[in-house]
Design a protein around this motif. Structure first.
Motif, PDB file in Angstrom:
ATOM      1  N   LEU A  59       0.822  -1.222   0.000  1.00 28.03           N
ATOM      2  CA  LEU A  59       0.000   0.000   0.000  1.00 28.03           C
ATOM      3  C   LEU A  59       0.851   1.264   0.000  1.00 28.03           C
ATOM      4  N   ALA A  60       2.035   1.188   0.574  1.00 30.29           N
ATOM      5  CA  ALA A  60       2.949   2.337   0.586  1.00 30.29           C
ATOM      6  C   ALA A  60       4.371   1.800   0.563  1.00 30.29           C
ATOM      7  N   TRP A  61       5.256   2.541  -0.108  1.00 26.18           N
ATOM      8  CA  TRP A  61       6.642   2.084  -0.236  1.00 26.18           C
ATOM      9  C   TRP A  61       7.561   3.260  -0.536  1.00 26.18           C
ATOM     10  N   PHE A  62       8.851   2.972  -0.482  1.00 26.71           N
ATOM     11  CA  PHE A  62       9.831   3.997  -0.845  1.00 26.71           C
ATOM     12  C   PHE A  62      10.938   3.375  -1.671  1.00 26.71           C
ATOM     13  N   GLN A  63      11.631   4.238  -2.418  1.00 29.19           N
ATOM     14  CA  GLN A  63      12.827   3.848  -3.150  1.00 29.19           C
ATOM     15  C   GLN A  63      13.967   4.774  -2.734  1.00 29.19           C
ATOM     16  N   GLU A  64      15.038   4.196  -2.254  1.00 33.23           N
ATOM     17  CA  GLU A  64      16.205   4.998  -1.896  1.00 33.23           C
ATOM     18  C   GLU A  64      16.780   5.674  -3.136  1.00 33.23           C
ATOM     19  N   LYS A  65      16.743   4.962  -4.247  1.00 35.60           N
ATOM     20  CA  LYS A  65      17.182   5.527  -5.527  1.00 35.60           C
ATOM     21  C   LYS A  65      16.071   5.279  -6.547  1.00 35.60           C
ATOM     22  N   GLY A  66      15.388   6.350  -6.926  1.00 32.40           N
ATOM     23  CA  GLY A  66      14.262   6.219  -7.841  1.00 32.40           C
ATOM     24  C   GLY A  66      14.634   5.493  -9.119  1.00 32.40           C
ATOM     25  N   ALA A  67      13.828   4.493  -9.480  1.00 34.00           N
ATOM     26  CA  ALA A  67      14.148   3.650 -10.641  1.00 34.00           C
ATOM     27  C   ALA A  67      13.805   4.300 -11.972  1.00 34.00           C
ATOM     28  N   GLY A  68      13.249   5.509 -11.946  1.00 30.47           N
ATOM     29  CA  GLY A  68      12.914   6.179 -13.194  1.00 30.47           C
ATOM     30  C   GLY A  68      14.056   6.956 -13.815  1.00 30.47           C
ATOM     31  N   VAL A  69      15.201   6.960 -13.171  1.00 28.14           N
ATOM     32  CA  VAL A  69      16.356   7.725 -13.652  1.00 28.14           C
ATOM     33  C   VAL A  69      17.074   6.968 -14.760  1.00 28.14           C
ATOM     34  N   GLU A  70      17.496   7.700 -15.765  1.00 24.18           N
ATOM     35  CA  GLU A  70      18.243   7.103 -16.877  1.00 24.18           C
ATOM     36  C   GLU A  70      19.679   6.801 -16.461  1.00 24.18           C
ATOM     37  N   ALA A  71      20.325   5.915 -17.222  1.00 18.85           N
ATOM     38  CA  ALA A  71      21.719   5.550 -16.953  1.00 18.85           C
ATOM     39  C   ALA A  71      22.589   6.806 -16.950  1.00 18.85           C
ATOM     40  N   GLY A  72      23.421   6.927 -15.940  1.00 18.89           N
ATOM     41  CA  GLY A  72      24.298   8.084 -15.822  1.00 18.89           C
ATOM     42  C   GLY A  72      23.696   9.223 -15.031  1.00 18.89           C
ATOM     43  N   GLY A  73      22.397   9.118 -14.705  1.00 20.29           N
ATOM     44  CA  GLY A  73      21.740  10.163 -13.942  1.00 20.29           C
ATOM     45  C   GLY A  73      22.020  10.027 -12.449  1.00 20.29           C
ATOM     46  N   THR A  74      21.558  11.015 -11.686  1.00 22.42           N
ATOM     47  CA  THR A  74      21.694  11.015 -10.236  1.00 22.42           C
ATOM     48  C   THR A  74      20.335  10.722  -9.617  1.00 22.42           C
TER      49      THR A  74
END
Length: 331
Positions: free
Chosen positions: A205-220
């Motif tokens: 129902l709720a979650w978090f991502q330490e590093k958002g998976a929507g970032v492209e390769a080489g992004g921050t």
């Protein structure tokens, strides 16, 4: 305000950690609530609640439903983009490109309720959020199990949280993308006769991502947080739910990938607001400064102990503005 002496004592204890000037900038958060399909009548109530309690995390909220605001230059001035009960295709191609670039530069993201029923064919958005909405049974009372009580968005919640809301089902398991599920639906506490897809167990129902998976390769990659709750107007008038939401927002900011707390950040509020320890102790009523901690990005911030600075300034502004009830929930 019976807890005021305790709050003042805690504030003084934190103040004793500092002898020098700390400089930060007010985190800026853009609430985006555009809808192209179903529209929740709780959106105005939610925006009002977020803005009314912004001092809780020392942040500043703007709100828009204009997709033309999604440009490189405009998004670059925000530390977090918050999709509030959005639905459907709410961004054009240019807006999607700008949002992708924002995320690639360390921008952070918060999604609430039907944000998971948004931009369904946009891969980077789905990955950044974690999963897409599938369906929900009828609105009813049910039990939410707290899976991780250590997260800032759940630490104030009872282990079994009784709510009236929509128990969302999802098209995939957000854990596959690296998300950490912190709230789960207790499926024995409500009726659902629908056919579920593989969303993993326990029911997210709720979650978090330490590093958002929507970032492209080489992004921050910045942090990402999502909660599926928030359907009713009454929900947005509940201090416990608001503490859950503000805990999630503060957590994404504390990832230290934006300018508010990281001098090397590429997006976020770059307008520093200097705050000295003497000005705070003298009774400054400004809620304009806050700070993050947690993990750092690939570029290290130039800052004084950010975590304690954030708590100090937040407590100060809450005491001065009388926002104690929500603070107690957060504590």
């Amino acid at each position: 305000m019976d807890g005021l002496p305790f709050l003042l004592l805690l504030l003084c204890s934190l103040l004793s950690l500092y002898t020098s000037t700390a400089t930060a900038a007010t985190p800026r958060i853009l609430i985006y609530s555009a809808t192209r399909d179903f529209r929740h009548d709780s959106i105005p109530t939610a925006i009002e609640a977020l803005k009314a309690n912004q001092a809780t995390i020392g942040a500043e909220f703007d709100a828009t439903e204009d997709e033309a605001q999604f440009t490189d230059s405009i998004l670059a001035s925000y530390d977090t983009i918050l999709f509030l009960s959005t639905t459907g295709e709410v961004l054009d191609s240019a807006g999607k490109d700008a949002f992708q670039k924002y995320l690639d530069l360390g921008g952070t993201f918060v999604g609430i309720h039907s944000a998971s029923d948004t931009l369904r064919n946009t891969t980077f958005y789905t990955r950044e959020l974690g999963s897409l909405f599938d369906y929900h049974p009828a609105l009813q009372n049910f039990t939410v199990d707290v899976i991780d009580a250590t997260h800032p968005s759940t630490s104030m919640l009872p282990s079994e949280w009784h709510v009236q809301d929509e128990a969302y089902n999802f098209k995939s398991d957000p854990r596959v993308l690296g998300a950490v599920v912190i709230l789960a639906a207790n499926e024995s506490s409500y009726m659902d006769t629908g056919v579920k897809q593989d969303q993993g167990t326990p029911h997210p129902l709720a979650w978090f991502q330490e590093k958002g998976a929507g970032v492209e390769a080489g992004g921050t990659p910045g942090r990402s947080f999502y909660t599926s709750l928030g359907h009713l107007n009454e929900t947005w008038q509940d201090n416990l739910f608001l503490a859950h939401v503000f805990g999630g927002i503060s957590w994404v900011l504390e990832g230290n990938t934006t300018r508010a707390f990281n001098s090397s950040g590429q997006v976020g509020n770059a307008q520093a607001a200097a705050s000295t320890m003497t000005s705070i102790s003298a009774g400054s009523s400004s809620a304009a400064t806050s700070s993050g901690s947690a993990s750092s990005s690939t570029t290290q911030p130039t800052q004084t102990n950010a975590a304690s600075n954030s708590m100090m300034l937040t407590l100060s502004s809450l005491i001065m503005t009388g926002s104690a009830p929500l603070l107690f929930a957060l504590l």
